[in-house]
Design an enzyme around this catalytic site. Structure first.
Site, PDB file in Angstrom:
ATOM      1  N   GLU A 427       0.623  -0.887   0.593  1.00  0.00           N
ATOM      2  CA  GLU A 427       0.237   0.475  -0.251  1.00  0.00           C
ATOM      3  C   GLU A 427       1.048   1.502   0.341  1.00  0.00           C
ATOM      4  O   GLU A 427       1.598   1.475   0.568  1.00  0.00           O
ATOM      5  CB  GLU A 427      -0.537  -0.235   1.210  1.00  0.00           C
ATOM      6  CG  GLU A 427      -2.015   1.089   1.356  1.00  0.00           C
ATOM      7  CD  GLU A 427      -1.628   2.199   2.375  1.00  0.00           C
ATOM      8  OE1 GLU A 427      -1.197   1.608   3.616  1.00  0.00           O
ATOM      9  OE2 GLU A 427      -2.147   3.213   2.633  1.00  0.00           O
ATOM     10  N   ASP A 504       0.684  -1.286   6.129  1.00  0.00           N
ATOM     11  CA  ASP A 504       0.907  -0.951   7.342  1.00  0.00           C
ATOM     12  C   ASP A 504       0.400  -1.305   8.707  1.00  0.00           C
ATOM     13  O   ASP A 504      -1.047  -1.707   8.832  1.00  0.00           O
ATOM     14  CB  ASP A 504       1.058   0.527   7.500  1.00  0.00           C
ATOM     15  CG  ASP A 504       1.849   1.066   6.838  1.00  0.00           C
ATOM     16  OD1 ASP A 504       2.892   0.518   6.765  1.00  0.00           O
ATOM     17  OD2 ASP A 504       1.504   2.589   6.360  1.00  0.00           O
ATOM     18  N   ASP A 506      -0.781  -0.599  11.386  1.00  0.00           N
ATOM     19  CA  ASP A 506      -2.085  -0.130  12.277  1.00  0.00           C
ATOM     20  C   ASP A 506      -3.207  -0.245  11.149  1.00  0.00           C
ATOM     21  O   ASP A 506      -3.860  -1.330  10.899  1.00  0.00           O
ATOM     22  CB  ASP A 506      -1.587   1.868  12.072  1.00  0.00           C
ATOM     23  CG  ASP A 506      -1.564   1.908  10.826  1.00  0.00           C
ATOM     24  OD1 ASP A 506      -2.636   1.363   9.463  1.00  0.00           O
ATOM     25  OD2 ASP A 506      -1.799   3.305   9.923  1.00  0.00           O
ATOM     26  N   ASP A 508      -5.605   1.625   9.339  1.00  0.00           N
ATOM     27  CA  ASP A 508      -5.690   1.691   7.927  1.00  0.00           C
ATOM     28  C   ASP A 508      -5.692   0.500   7.223  1.00  0.00           C
ATOM     29  O   ASP A 508      -5.814  -0.011   6.098  1.00  0.00           O
ATOM     30  CB  ASP A 508      -5.199   2.883   7.647  1.00  0.00           C
ATOM     31  CG  ASP A 508      -6.100   4.034   7.845  1.00  0.00           C
ATOM     32  OD1 ASP A 508      -7.459   3.551   8.187  1.00  0.00           O
ATOM     33  OD2 ASP A 508      -5.350   5.097   7.746  1.00  0.00           O
TER      34      ASP A 508
END
Ligand code: TSJ
Length: 640
Positions: A427, A504, A506, A508
């Site tokens: 991403e 990532d 996290d 998102d």
């Protein structure tokens, strides 16, 4: 007890269980979390069988604080009396492979279904297992360690440890950490399974407890509405086009029931079960159901003049547009095939489901023409879209020919040997850039995708195909795509053995992974069934001690542990995203096959991702955030 107490019979028995310990994967599929959870299901299915025989109304499933699991029911209790050659029947159940069915007259067994394993396999793979049987006024007990009995029988019979008026079976077992890579049961999968079991057995109540949590979690699963309730639940956030329709029937000793409903969405969800086993790969019962549905809708469409003489028939996919269905059959001798042994293979099931579905649907639609017209409305919408999309696809195909190089963003690897090649879907352009520098270009390809990809759950197929990120993925993988089963997808054309989602660590990132899994599950499910999809696990931290070696830490627990065990000062570097790592760090932590951590996506994960996406899209903002956050933290690591 010493081994000399056994006759020749029981020595072969122990050799049998030794084989299970040597090659556990052959019996339970894997020694990862999936195999671990399978132990619970294997035991549970025995209680469900007792329910199907008509003797058990309650089952308790407890995940104990010590890591063991307890399952107990209020059935008749495993027979404890003397069986052949002077062994208690209970002993035979736990020490003989496939002993289950021998003294069982229940026609539709779920247990021993998926991998044909019995409770003896669970016994063989448990550090310790305790059985308590309540029957004829007594409580009997037996104990095993790694499959071996540790209690002396008295005249071939079990010791009595108490008196009771109740009946039932109680089992506690601790999976052996010498066998399993992970020994923590995954509660979400277990709860999903219990929920499903409750819907398929409306007169059963299942009590679940997770005692590993600081605050014990308790859930009761009881679904008196059965498969109708199942459909209502699956469709609870959707806009229905008709009521839930239910029918059932019996033929040639095979029972079936089905419930379905159309919703205003561009996809289908047809689920099948045989003897309570979720047939994720489909099979003959599903084929029979689909065949009748397609046929009947086409016949009615002609009768009503919606299809004219010159018009071609609607396709099966058209007819199932917006359909949510559950088909549950009970078969006395089910055969399962397929990669995960979840595809029903009995030809008689196709014939019988098709016949009953045909008769019942005609009966229903003759009396409910308005409903029928609404349903055909869904079919027409799908057919219209399909025609537009067929045009779009031929255009796209002739322009791009699914060509490797047509997509500028893909940095392909040099090798064309699919067995060795890997593709990382990364991403963001900056992370994509680092990954391109970091990779081993011989066999690692990088495909950067930008931002949030389309949520395919709610989108029509032409929208999906128009999406640049999705097109790039379909082109790169090389196998095309399919809606539903079979059609345009060809896994033998797959260009990479591993498709690795790299996002990532996290919120998102978790969201993007979920969307990608949903995409794969809907359009390329075989990639998941055949184990080609992985999630990369980049580290969260790097610790640099004043003395000693630097280390990467992949979760907060690892950091806690490091803090507790490390003496002396250290610098803590927190990675916020993949983009923060330089190429070398990215190689060391996330790309290098010798050092990286990746999680292989299993069917349940993908299925859940698709459910999760559905839920996320339907929910308000605050719960959405917490949900993703929790899951991002709970992601498990599998070392590859
Ligand atoms: F997997 C297992 F064996 F460990 C196990 C079996 C675990 C648990 C929690 C429950 C059971 C189980 C087995 N519950 N109920 C039964 N029932 C029988 O084994 C049974 C009882 C009576 C008769 C009969 O014909 O009288 C037949 C059977 C199979």
């Amino acid at each position: 007890m010493s081994k000399s107490n056994y006759g020749a019979e029981s020595i072969t028995v122990l050799e049998g269980l030794e084989a299970v310990r040597k090659r556990p994967g052959m019996y339970i599929g894997s020694v990862s979390t999936r195999g671990l959870n399978h132990l619970v299901y294997e035991i549970l299915d025995n209680s469900v069988d007792e329910h199907l025989s008509g003797y058990c109304s309650e089952i308790h499933v407890i995940l104990e604080a010590d890591g063991s699991a307890t399952v107990f029911d209020n059935g008749r209790g495993i027979p404890v009396g003397m069986h052949k050659k002077g062994i208690s029947a209970e002993r035979l159940v736990f020490t003989t492979l496939h002993a289950g069915g021998k003294f069982d007259n229940n026609a539709y067994k779920a247990s021993g279904g998926l991998h044909g394993v019995g409770s003896s396999v669970v016994n063989a793979l448990s550090k310790h297992l305790t059985v308590r049987v309540k029957s004829d006024g007594c409580i009997y007990e037996d104990k095993y360690e790694r499959g071996n009995p540790v209690i002396d029988l008295i005249g071939g019979l079990l010791p009595v440890i108490g008196k009771t008026r109740e009946t039932g079976t109680w089992i506690n077992f601790l999976p052996d950490d010498e066998i399993f890579e992970k020994t923590r049961f995954k509660e979400d999968d277990i709860k999903a399974r219990l929920s499903e079991t409750a819907y398929l057995n409306p007169e059963l109540t299942i009590y679940y407890e997770d005692r590993r949590k600081e605050e014990v979690e308790k859930v009761t699963f009881h679904e008196p509405e059965g498969v109708v309730g199942f459909i209502k639940d699956l469709n609870k956030t959707a806009e229905p086009v008709c009521d839930v329709i239910y029918y059932k029937g019996v033929m040639e000793g095979i029972e079936m029931e089905a419930a379905f409903q159309y919703i205003n969405e561009f996809h289908e969800n047809v689920m099948g079960f045989c003897n309570n086993i979720n047939t994720l790969e489909g099979g003959t019962h599903i084929t029979g159901f689909k065949a009748s549905f397609t046929n009947i809708i086409n016949n009615y469409a002609r009768e009503l003049g919606i299809l004219k003489d010159k018009d071609q028939n609607f396709t099966g996919t058209d007819v199932r547009n917006g359909l949510t269905a559950v088909i549950s059959i009970k078969h006395p001798d089910p055969r399962f095939e397929g990669q995960t042994k979840t595809k029903l293979d009995n030809q008689d099931a196709a014939k019988i489901v098709s016949k009953i579905t045909n008769d019942e649907l005609i009966r229903y639609f003759d009396r409910n023409v308005e409903t029928l017209k609404n349903i055909i409305g869904c079919t027409e919408k799908a057919a219209k879209l399909r025609k537009t999309e067929e045009k779009a696809k031929t255009n796209m195909l002739s322009k791009q020919k699914y060509s490797f190089d047509s997509n500028g963003k893909l940095s392909n690897c040099e090798s064309k040997d699919a067995k060795k090649c890997e593709i990382f879907i990364v991403e963001g352009d900056s992370a994509g850039g680092s990954a391109k520098m970091a990779r081993n270009r011989l066999y690692q390809a990088i495909l950067p995708i930008r931002g949030k990809i389309l949520n395919v759950e709610k989108a029509s197929i032409d929208k999906v195909l128009a999406n640049a990120e999705i097109k790039a993925m379909i082109n790169a993988f090389g196998c095309g795509f399919s809606e539903g089963y079979g059609n345009d997808f060809d896994i033998t054309k797959l260009r990479y053995d591993k498709i690795v989602i790299m996002a990532d660590a996290d919120v998102d990132g978790a969201h993007i992974s979920t969307l990608l899994l949903t995409l794969f599950f809907r359009f390329m499910p075989e990639l998941i069934y055949e184990g080609h999809v992985y999630i990369a696990m980049p580290p969260l931290y790097k610790v640099i001690p004043s003395k000693g070696k630097e280390e990467y830490l992949y979760n907060d627990e690892a950091l806690d542990k490091y803090r507790k065990t490390h003496t002396g000062a250290f610098t803590l570097q927190r990675y916020k995203g993949l983009g923060e790592m330089d190429a070398e760090q990215l190689w060391e932590t996330t790309l290098d096959p010798d050092r990286r951590l990746m999680k292989r996506v299993e069917i349940d994960d993908a299925k859940r991702a698709s459910e999760i996406t559905e839920m996320l899209m339907g929910l308000e903002v605050p719960p959405r955030r917490t949900f993703i956050y929790e899951n991002a933290l709970e992601a498990e690591l599998d070392i590859n």
